[in-house]
Design an enzyme around this catalytic site. Structure first.
Site, PDB file in Angstrom:
ATOM      1  N   TYR A 147      -2.489 -10.288   4.298  1.00  0.00           N
ATOM      2  CA  TYR A 147      -2.418  -8.907   4.775  1.00  0.00           C
ATOM      3  C   TYR A 147      -3.820  -8.463   5.179  1.00  0.00           C
ATOM      4  O   TYR A 147      -4.706  -8.324   4.340  1.00  0.00           O
ATOM      5  CB  TYR A 147      -1.842  -8.010   3.677  1.00  0.00           C
ATOM      6  CG  TYR A 147      -1.691  -6.545   4.052  1.00  0.00           C
ATOM      7  CD1 TYR A 147      -1.732  -6.109   5.369  1.00  0.00           C
ATOM      8  CD2 TYR A 147      -1.491  -5.588   3.063  1.00  0.00           C
ATOM      9  CE1 TYR A 147      -1.590  -4.772   5.697  1.00  0.00           C
ATOM     10  CE2 TYR A 147      -1.342  -4.250   3.373  1.00  0.00           C
ATOM     11  CZ  TYR A 147      -1.388  -3.842   4.691  1.00  0.00           C
ATOM     12  OH  TYR A 147      -1.247  -2.518   5.003  1.00  0.00           O
TER      13      TYR A 147
ATOM     14  N   THR B 187       0.829  -1.213   0.000  1.00  0.00           N
ATOM     15  CA  THR B 187       0.000   0.000   0.000  1.00  0.00           C
ATOM     16  C   THR B 187       0.857   1.255   0.000  1.00  0.00           C
ATOM     17  O   THR B 187       0.572   2.226  -0.718  1.00  0.00           O
ATOM     18  CB  THR B 187      -0.921   0.011   1.239  1.00  0.00           C
ATOM     19  OG1 THR B 187      -1.681  -1.192   1.258  1.00  0.00           O
ATOM     20  CG2 THR B 187      -1.851   1.198   1.215  1.00  0.00           C
TER      21      THR B 187
ATOM     22  N   ARG C  70      -8.566  -0.072   5.592  1.00  0.00           N
ATOM     23  CA  ARG C  70      -8.594   0.208   4.157  1.00  0.00           C
ATOM     24  C   ARG C  70      -9.556  -0.704   3.397  1.00  0.00           C
ATOM     25  O   ARG C  70     -10.113  -0.308   2.377  1.00  0.00           O
ATOM     26  CB  ARG C  70      -7.178   0.065   3.563  1.00  0.00           C
ATOM     27  CG  ARG C  70      -6.252   1.207   3.922  1.00  0.00           C
ATOM     28  CD  ARG C  70      -4.902   1.056   3.241  1.00  0.00           C
ATOM     29  NE  ARG C  70      -4.048   2.203   3.505  1.00  0.00           N
ATOM     30  CZ  ARG C  70      -4.009   3.301   2.755  1.00  0.00           C
ATOM     31  NH1 ARG C  70      -4.778   3.408   1.687  1.00  0.00           N
ATOM     32  NH2 ARG C  70      -3.202   4.299   3.064  1.00  0.00           N
TER      33      ARG C  70
ATOM     34  N   TYR D  77     -13.543  -3.414  -0.835  1.00  0.00           N
ATOM     35  CA  TYR D  77     -14.733  -2.847  -1.470  1.00  0.00           C
ATOM     36  C   TYR D  77     -15.885  -3.830  -1.620  1.00  0.00           C
ATOM     37  O   TYR D  77     -17.017  -3.502  -1.282  1.00  0.00           O
ATOM     38  CB  TYR D  77     -14.406  -2.220  -2.846  1.00  0.00           C
ATOM     39  CG  TYR D  77     -15.554  -1.390  -3.385  1.00  0.00           C
ATOM     40  CD1 TYR D  77     -15.796  -0.110  -2.878  1.00  0.00           C
ATOM     41  CD2 TYR D  77     -16.410  -1.889  -4.355  1.00  0.00           C
ATOM     42  CE1 TYR D  77     -16.874   0.637  -3.339  1.00  0.00           C
ATOM     43  CE2 TYR D  77     -17.484  -1.145  -4.815  1.00  0.00           C
ATOM     44  CZ  TYR D  77     -17.713   0.121  -4.305  1.00  0.00           C
ATOM     45  OH  TYR D  77     -18.780   0.845  -4.758  1.00  0.00           O
TER      46      TYR D  77
ATOM     47  N   ILE E   5       6.183  -5.084   9.195  1.00  0.00           N
ATOM     48  CA  ILE E   5       6.373  -4.493   7.866  1.00  0.00           C
ATOM     49  C   ILE E   5       6.027  -3.025   8.041  1.00  0.00           C
ATOM     50  O   ILE E   5       4.876  -2.668   8.302  1.00  0.00           O
ATOM     51  CB  ILE E   5       5.516  -5.189   6.804  1.00  0.00           C
ATOM     52  CG1 ILE E   5       6.041  -6.612   6.573  1.00  0.00           C
ATOM     53  CG2 ILE E   5       5.544  -4.400   5.488  1.00  0.00           C
ATOM     54  CD1 ILE E   5       5.253  -7.426   5.567  1.00  0.00           C
TER      55      ILE E   5
ATOM     56  N   LYS F 271       0.529 -10.318   7.888  1.00  0.00           N
ATOM     57  CA  LYS F 271       0.736  -8.947   8.333  1.00  0.00           C
ATOM     58  C   LYS F 271      -0.634  -8.434   8.758  1.00  0.00           C
ATOM     59  O   LYS F 271      -1.567  -8.385   7.956  1.00  0.00           O
ATOM     60  CB  LYS F 271       1.298  -8.076   7.202  1.00  0.00           C
ATOM     61  CG  LYS F 271       1.381  -6.589   7.561  1.00  0.00           C
ATOM     62  CD  LYS F 271       1.758  -5.741   6.349  1.00  0.00           C
ATOM     63  CE  LYS F 271       1.737  -4.260   6.722  1.00  0.00           C
ATOM     64  NZ  LYS F 271       2.021  -3.392   5.551  1.00  0.00           N
TER      65      LYS F 271
END
Length: 294
Positions: free
Chosen positions: A136, A47, A141, A110, A206, A164
């Site tokens: 992840y 990202t 987000r 989304y 990370i 992550k």
């Protein structure tokens, strides 16, 4: 457990020039800077690398450039995910992953899949990937949080080696440390919580902050991993006031401003993001000065 991914992976930003083209000279400077700073591995096109606004060809070019300029021969993690499972599988098929050690695959965004949908999505990716997969989870987000039982189920897949997680839920972090296999990599996605997460069994981070402060953040993380909590906390506290401003105008706007202040690359980002406001620049400079980070 793959010990190459203990410690600090840096989620590399993608430097741009004033025309918003990729600035490869600055990218080489960044790779050298973080490598000399001691980070343990490089993450390409996460990202923080503005993967949402780089083209398919740019993603491949960025990966090859990092591979060709990886002076310390650090392990490489490559961001390869999305919310269209079929498209991700096609990308996997078409991408030369030679020299890539692991792919980092984000929770679909989304379209808000169910937990069963997440299991099916990541199982399909792990079945198809020629290299190991890191999950992840970043609900801030993607809207969807991967639940504990979903992650534990996916941890059984032989090609899924870790996660992550940036859900900011310590109950979830503790349950995962308790329930996941001992060789399953638990990696923080939240710079502000690295030391306490390691204290309950997580294995590193990370990191966004490590772009601009690789030496300090790597030292902090390894203090924590090597059971020196006081030393780790002392460094963690130096970054405490930076966490809010770093994300106030969205990531990677804040960290790119820090990199510009330090002379590594410009603060340019691609639309729909816009570069840091003057006010944010003043705020970040003040924090960096006060904490001895300049």
């Amino acid at each position: 457990m793959d010990t190459r991914f203990l410690g600090v992976g840096v989620a590399l930003v993608t430097p741009f020039d004033t025309n918003h083209d990729i600035d490869y000279t600055a990218l080489k400077k960044l790779i050298d800077f973080v490598s000399e700073g001691g980070v343990n591995y490089l993450v390409v096109q996460g990202t923080t690398g503005e993967t949402s606004t780089t083209t398919a060809q740019e993603k491949l070019d960025l990966l090859k450039f990092v591979q060709d300029n990886n002076s310390k021969k650090l392990p490489i993690v490559y961001g390869l995910g999305g919310n269209n499972t079929r498209a991700v599988l096609e990308t996997l098929k078409q991408t030369d992953l030679s020299g890539v050690d692991v792919i980092l695959s984000v929770c679909p965004y989304y379209n808000k899949p169910s937990q069963r949908g997440l299991i099916a999505h990541f199982t399909a990716i792990a079945d198809a990937s020629p290299v190991p997969v890191l999950l992840y989870n970043v609900p801030g987000r993607t809207v969807v949080n991967m639940k504990i039982e979903t992650i534990v189920e996916l941890a059984k897949h032989p090609n899924i080696i870790g996660i992550k997680d940036a859900c900011a839920n310590f109950d979830q972090y503790m349950e995962l440390a308790k329930l996941c296999p001992s060789d399953f990599l638990l990696i923080s996605g939240d710079d502000n919580h690295v030391s306490p997460m390691i204290s309950i069994g997580w294995k590193g981070v990370i990191s966004v902050i490590a772009n601009a402060f690789p030496k300090e953040f790597t030292e902090m993380t390894w203090h924590a991993l090597e059971n020196r909590p006081d030393e780790a906390a002392a460094i963690q506290y130096r970054f405490l006031d930076m966490d809010g401003p770093l994300y106030a105008e969205s990531n990677p706007v804040g960290i790119k401003k820090c990199l510009e202040i330090k002379g590594i690359c410009s603060s340019e980002v691609r639309l729909p993001l816009v570069k840091a406001s003057d006010e944010l620049g003043v705020q970040l400079t003040a924090i960096m000065t006060r904490e001895g980070l300049l």
